[in-house]
Design a protein around this motif. Sequence first.
Motif, PDB file in Angstrom:
ATOM      1  N   ARG A   1       0.887  -1.307  -0.117  1.00 35.56           N
ATOM      2  CA  ARG A   1       0.039  -0.240  -0.289  1.00 35.56           C
ATOM      3  C   ARG A   1       1.025   1.242  -0.391  1.00 35.56           C
ATOM      4  O   ARG A   1       0.962   2.580  -0.776  1.00 35.56           O
ATOM      5  CB  ARG A   1      -0.570  -0.071   0.824  1.00 35.56           C
ATOM      6  CG  ARG A   1      -2.181  -1.079   1.727  1.00 35.56           C
ATOM      7  CD  ARG A   1      -2.562  -1.176   2.362  1.00 35.56           C
ATOM      8  NE  ARG A   1      -3.892  -2.277   3.006  1.00 35.56           N
ATOM      9  CZ  ARG A   1      -4.983  -1.772   2.630  1.00 35.56           C
ATOM     10  NH1 ARG A   1      -6.001  -0.665   2.070  1.00 35.56           N
ATOM     11  NH2 ARG A   1      -6.190  -2.455   2.668  1.00 35.56           N
TER      12      ARG A   1
ATOM     13  N   LEU B   1      -8.132  -5.055  -1.316  1.00 34.73           N
ATOM     14  CA  LEU B   1      -6.442  -4.515  -1.553  1.00 34.73           C
ATOM     15  C   LEU B   1      -5.917  -3.578  -2.706  1.00 34.73           C
ATOM     16  O   LEU B   1      -6.438  -2.445  -2.703  1.00 34.73           O
ATOM     17  CB  LEU B   1      -5.137  -5.582  -1.487  1.00 34.73           C
ATOM     18  CG  LEU B   1      -4.071  -5.026  -1.967  1.00 34.73           C
ATOM     19  CD1 LEU B   1      -3.593  -3.702  -0.483  1.00 34.73           C
ATOM     20  CD2 LEU B   1      -2.381  -5.818  -1.200  1.00 34.73           C
TER      21      LEU B   1
ATOM     22  N   ILE C   1      -7.042   0.757  -3.083  1.00 42.51           N
ATOM     23  CA  ILE C   1      -5.429   1.135  -3.432  1.00 42.51           C
ATOM     24  C   ILE C   1      -6.171   1.796  -4.808  1.00 42.51           C
ATOM     25  O   ILE C   1      -5.873   3.170  -5.214  1.00 42.51           O
ATOM     26  CB  ILE C   1      -4.949   0.307  -4.435  1.00 42.51           C
ATOM     27  CG1 ILE C   1      -3.613  -0.241  -2.909  1.00 42.51           C
ATOM     28  CG2 ILE C   1      -4.044   0.377  -5.331  1.00 42.51           C
ATOM     29  CD1 ILE C   1      -3.043  -1.260  -3.708  1.00 42.51           C
TER      30      ILE C   1
END
Length: 210
Positions: free
Chosen positions: A55, A114, A118
């Motif tokens: 990240r 995830l 993002i």
Amino acid sequence: MEKAGEVEERILQAALRVFIARGYEGASIDEIADVARAGKPSIYNRFTSKEILFREVVLRWAQQSDEMTVSSTTGTIEERFQSAAILILQRAITDESIGLIRSVLGEATRHPELATTIHHTIRAHGTETVMKLVAELAEAEEIRSLPAFAPGNLEATARHFIDLVLLPVLLSSLYHADLTRVKETMEDHAREAATFFLSGCGYRQEPDGT
């Protein structure tokens, strides 16, 4: 003695290289530590998991576009928006950035949360940056009265500008292993997209060029 910030920079640079080469799933902290010339404890002291490190790498890449500025007084309004469009593409379409985006996309199935997080982070950050750029250009007399450039509409206007300029080139880039041809043609696309965008916003250039 090496400063803490220098160690973190080295780790992030190494992680970027490894994530691009291996993808998120294939990357290991062991390899990142080896490339960074840092021990695993040094990495875990700063980033408690591979997901957090990933990240941070992506967020850092997104922040590289923070300093985009285009002169609001040089050239016609069309030329100024064309310059802005070219700058957006030059910042976004690099071997490094496309490699990182491919890594994110590769995890969309295995790690959907995830990838989604993002995506939203990059989208929000890009919109904020381009909105500032468009707001600066919107001070020009030729377009300041157009509804698209009213303060309450600037966020949506910035998103439309990004979509017209960036998305076609980004999609093409993801399908090309060699970005040479994409880079050769993207400035022409940027100029055409900026002209079309202004027309869609209601801007009409006078015959005498004013």
